[in-house]
Structures are given as structure tokens and as C-alpha cells.
Motif scaffolding. Sequence first.
Motif, mmCIF file in Angstrom:
data_model
loop_
_atom_site.group_PDB
_atom_site.id
_atom_site.type_symbol
_atom_site.label_atom_id
_atom_site.label_comp_id
_atom_site.label_asym_id
_atom_site.label_seq_id
_atom_site.Cartn_x
_atom_site.Cartn_y
_atom_site.Cartn_z
ATOM 1 N N GLU A 1 30.522 -53.882 -5.395
ATOM 2 C CA GLU A 1 29.865 -54.789 -4.166
ATOM 3 C C GLU A 1 30.254 -54.764 -2.917
ATOM 4 O OE1 GLU A 1 29.025 -58.542 -5.733
ATOM 5 O OE2 GLU A 1 28.133 -58.013 -7.799
ATOM 6 N N LYS A 2 32.217 -54.912 -2.645
ATOM 7 C CA LYS A 2 32.001 -54.591 -1.089
ATOM 8 C C LYS A 2 32.267 -53.300 -0.899
ATOM 9 C CE LYS A 2 34.389 -58.662 -0.826
ATOM 10 N NZ LYS A 2 33.978 -59.976 -0.028
ATOM 11 N N SER A 3 32.551 -51.792 -2.219
ATOM 12 C CA SER A 3 32.365 -50.674 -1.284
ATOM 13 C C SER A 3 30.947 -49.984 -1.625
ATOM 14 C CB SER A 3 32.983 -49.814 -2.156
ATOM 15 O OG SER A 3 31.770 -49.909 -3.916
ATOM 16 N N GLU A 4 29.842 -50.752 -1.370
ATOM 17 C CA GLU A 4 28.483 -50.194 -1.225
ATOM 18 C C GLU A 4 28.540 -48.949 -2.051
ATOM 19 O OE1 GLU A 4 27.751 -50.760 3.184
ATOM 20 O OE2 GLU A 4 28.433 -53.218 2.785
ATOM 21 N N LEU A 5 29.083 -48.341 -2.853
ATOM 22 C CA LEU A 5 28.932 -47.960 -2.992
ATOM 23 C C LEU A 5 28.606 -47.703 -5.351
ATOM 24 C CD1 LEU A 5 33.153 -45.845 -3.004
ATOM 25 C CD2 LEU A 5 30.870 -44.886 -1.812
ATOM 26 N N PRO A 6 27.426 -46.549 -5.392
ATOM 27 C CA PRO A 6 26.894 -46.741 -6.306
ATOM 28 C C PRO A 6 28.088 -46.913 -7.902
ATOM 29 C CG PRO A 6 26.293 -44.417 -6.011
ATOM 30 C CD PRO A 6 27.205 -45.123 -4.601
ATOM 31 N N ILE A 7 27.455 -47.172 -8.775
ATOM 32 C CA ILE A 7 29.258 -47.933 -9.413
ATOM 33 C C ILE A 7 28.828 -47.045 -10.642
ATOM 34 C CG2 ILE A 7 27.330 -48.154 -11.519
ATOM 35 C CD1 ILE A 7 28.947 -50.230 -12.853
ATOM 36 N N LYS A 8 28.368 -45.208 -10.486
ATOM 37 C CA LYS A 8 28.706 -44.016 -11.005
ATOM 38 C C LYS A 8 29.931 -43.395 -10.125
ATOM 39 C CE LYS A 8 26.182 -39.843 -12.048
ATOM 40 N NZ LYS A 8 26.593 -39.320 -12.891
ATOM 41 N N LYS A 9 30.222 -43.550 -8.807
ATOM 42 C CA LYS A 9 31.291 -43.710 -8.353
ATOM 43 C C LYS A 9 32.773 -43.976 -8.915
ATOM 44 C CE LYS A 9 29.531 -41.315 -4.830
ATOM 45 N NZ LYS A 9 29.520 -39.885 -4.681
ATOM 46 N N PHE A 10 32.230 -44.944 -9.456
ATOM 47 C CA PHE A 10 33.987 -45.556 -10.196
ATOM 48 C C PHE A 10 33.927 -44.993 -11.628
ATOM 49 C CE2 PHE A 10 32.639 -48.382 -6.978
ATOM 50 C CZ PHE A 10 33.795 -49.042 -6.278
ATOM 51 N N PHE A 11 33.138 -44.425 -11.596
ATOM 52 C CA PHE A 11 33.761 -43.218 -13.326
ATOM 53 C C PHE A 11 34.406 -42.351 -13.089
ATOM 54 C CE2 PHE A 11 30.433 -46.739 -15.041
ATOM 55 C CZ PHE A 11 30.662 -46.252 -16.328
ATOM 56 N N ASN A 12 35.567 -42.369 -13.550
ATOM 57 C CA ASN A 12 36.158 -40.313 -14.092
ATOM 58 C C ASN A 12 35.697 -39.419 -14.429
ATOM 59 O OD1 ASN A 12 37.983 -39.276 -14.098
ATOM 60 N ND2 ASN A 12 39.523 -40.191 -14.805
ATOM 61 N N THR A 13 34.753 -38.902 -13.267
ATOM 62 C CA THR A 13 33.858 -38.030 -14.797
ATOM 63 C C THR A 13 34.611 -36.618 -15.148
ATOM 64 O OG1 THR A 13 33.016 -36.985 -12.550
ATOM 65 C CG2 THR A 13 31.559 -38.965 -12.981
ATOM 66 N N SER A 14 35.681 -36.296 -14.083
ATOM 67 C CA SER A 14 35.784 -35.325 -15.217
ATOM 68 C C SER A 14 37.092 -35.851 -15.836
ATOM 69 C CB SER A 14 37.075 -34.825 -14.052
ATOM 70 O OG SER A 14 37.922 -35.628 -13.240
ATOM 71 N N GLY A 15 37.332 -37.041 -16.704
ATOM 72 C CA GLY A 15 38.550 -37.425 -17.376
ATOM 73 C C GLY A 15 38.021 -36.709 -19.493
ATOM 74 N N LYS A 16 38.547 -36.364 -19.918
ATOM 75 C CA LYS A 16 38.836 -36.571 -20.910
ATOM 76 C C LYS A 16 37.649 -37.614 -21.811
ATOM 77 C CE LYS A 16 41.421 -35.745 -25.211
ATOM 78 N NZ LYS A 16 42.550 -36.208 -25.477
ATOM 79 N N LYS A 17 38.241 -38.778 -21.706
ATOM 80 C CA LYS A 17 37.170 -39.884 -22.091
ATOM 81 C C LYS A 17 35.546 -39.714 -21.504
ATOM 82 C CE LYS A 17 37.870 -44.056 -23.959
ATOM 83 N NZ LYS A 17 38.880 -44.035 -25.374
ATOM 84 N N TYR A 18 35.488 -39.996 -20.433
ATOM 85 C CA TYR A 18 34.445 -39.118 -20.425
ATOM 86 C C TYR A 18 33.375 -38.501 -20.684
ATOM 87 C CZ TYR A 18 29.896 -39.022 -16.520
ATOM 88 O OH TYR A 18 28.832 -39.130 -16.029
ATOM 89 N N ARG A 19 33.427 -37.555 -20.830
ATOM 90 C CA ARG A 19 33.315 -36.459 -22.198
ATOM 91 C C ARG A 19 32.809 -36.587 -23.309
ATOM 92 N NH1 ARG A 19 36.513 -33.030 -18.560
ATOM 93 N NH2 ARG A 19 37.691 -33.079 -20.662
ATOM 94 N N GLU A 20 34.098 -37.089 -24.298
ATOM 95 C CA GLU A 20 34.413 -37.600 -25.239
ATOM 96 C C GLU A 20 33.044 -38.920 -25.817
ATOM 97 O OE1 GLU A 20 37.949 -39.043 -26.299
ATOM 98 O OE2 GLU A 20 38.996 -37.597 -25.769
ATOM 99 N N LEU A 21 32.982 -39.635 -24.548
ATOM 100 C CA LEU A 21 31.553 -40.929 -25.357
ATOM 101 C C LEU A 21 30.416 -40.245 -24.555
ATOM 102 C CD1 LEU A 21 33.773 -44.083 -23.550
ATOM 103 C CD2 LEU A 21 33.468 -43.002 -26.335
ATOM 104 N N GLY A 22 30.159 -38.817 -24.359
ATOM 105 C CA GLY A 22 29.185 -37.997 -23.692
ATOM 106 C C GLY A 22 28.368 -39.323 -23.069
ATOM 107 N N LEU A 23 29.158 -39.711 -21.880
ATOM 108 C CA LEU A 23 28.477 -40.924 -20.175
ATOM 109 C C LEU A 23 27.754 -40.009 -19.173
ATOM 110 C CD1 LEU A 23 31.666 -42.876 -20.389
ATOM 111 C CD2 LEU A 23 29.805 -43.315 -21.552
ATOM 112 N N LYS A 24 27.762 -38.435 -19.361
ATOM 113 C CA LYS A 24 26.851 -38.457 -18.616
ATOM 114 C C LYS A 24 25.270 -38.360 -18.772
ATOM 115 C CE LYS A 24 25.958 -33.186 -17.323
ATOM 116 N NZ LYS A 24 25.344 -32.162 -18.391
ATOM 117 N N ASP A 25 25.422 -38.525 -19.980
ATOM 118 C CA ASP A 25 23.749 -38.452 -20.315
ATOM 119 C C ASP A 25 23.548 -40.034 -20.565
ATOM 120 O OD1 ASP A 25 23.208 -36.289 -21.050
ATOM 121 O OD2 ASP A 25 24.094 -35.691 -22.917
#
Length: 118
Positions: A48-72
Motif C-alpha cells: 500500500e505504501k509503495s503505491e506499486l501494483p502488487i505484480k511488482k512484488f513478484f520475483n518474475t525471473s525466479g525459478k519458483k515463479y516459473r515452476e508455479l506457472g504464475l505468469k498465467d
Amino acid sequence: MSIQFYWYPKCGTCQKAKKWLESNNMEYEPIHIVENPPSKAQLKEIIEKSELPIKKFFNTSGKKYRELGLKDKLDTMTEDEKIELLVSDGMLIKRPIAYNGSDVTVGFKEESYENTWK
């Protein structure tokens, strides 16, 4: 208030940010983001304080992110589900996060550190 510095010691970007904080004599509290991820309430406050979209808090280049298919999956998840997911695994969170109760930086860009923390 000193800066809460959520970081992962093996992360090169985190090391650069830490070096910047130290060379600028900033008072900070290092918090290992994997061993001690922020609580749900705390992460919600930081987002909330950052005023950034929540998506900016995801480590999109991380292995875990890809493994879980979070992009979709992220687009169909509620904000609450996204926060639950982030706090469940520190490796999913983009790092470092620096927070002092009012200001927030996510990731490390020297210019943004200069503007925010000096």
C-alpha cells in the motif's frame, strides 16, 4: 526509523543495495527474506505504501515463479491470494525490499535509492 532491508544474501542485486546503504551510512536492519519473510499484514502495508501494483512484488525471473506457472495464474487471483502466495515463500518476492514505515523501494536501482533514502 531505520530501514527494514529484506534481502537474500546470495543475490547480487541485494549485495549491491546493501553496499549502497553502507557506503551512504544508512541505518538499516537486514532481514533474510527466505528465512524470515514479511508477515501478511506487513507485506500488505508495504504494498500500500509503495503505491506499486502488487505484480511488482513478484520475483518474475525466479525459478519458483516459473515452476508455479504464475505468469498465467496471477491475472485470475485475488489480491489476497497473491499476498498469501508471496508470504508463503520468500523466493517469490522481488528483492531487495527496503522499507522505513513510509517509503519503499523494490529491487535496486541506484537512482531510486538516491531519491528515496538520501
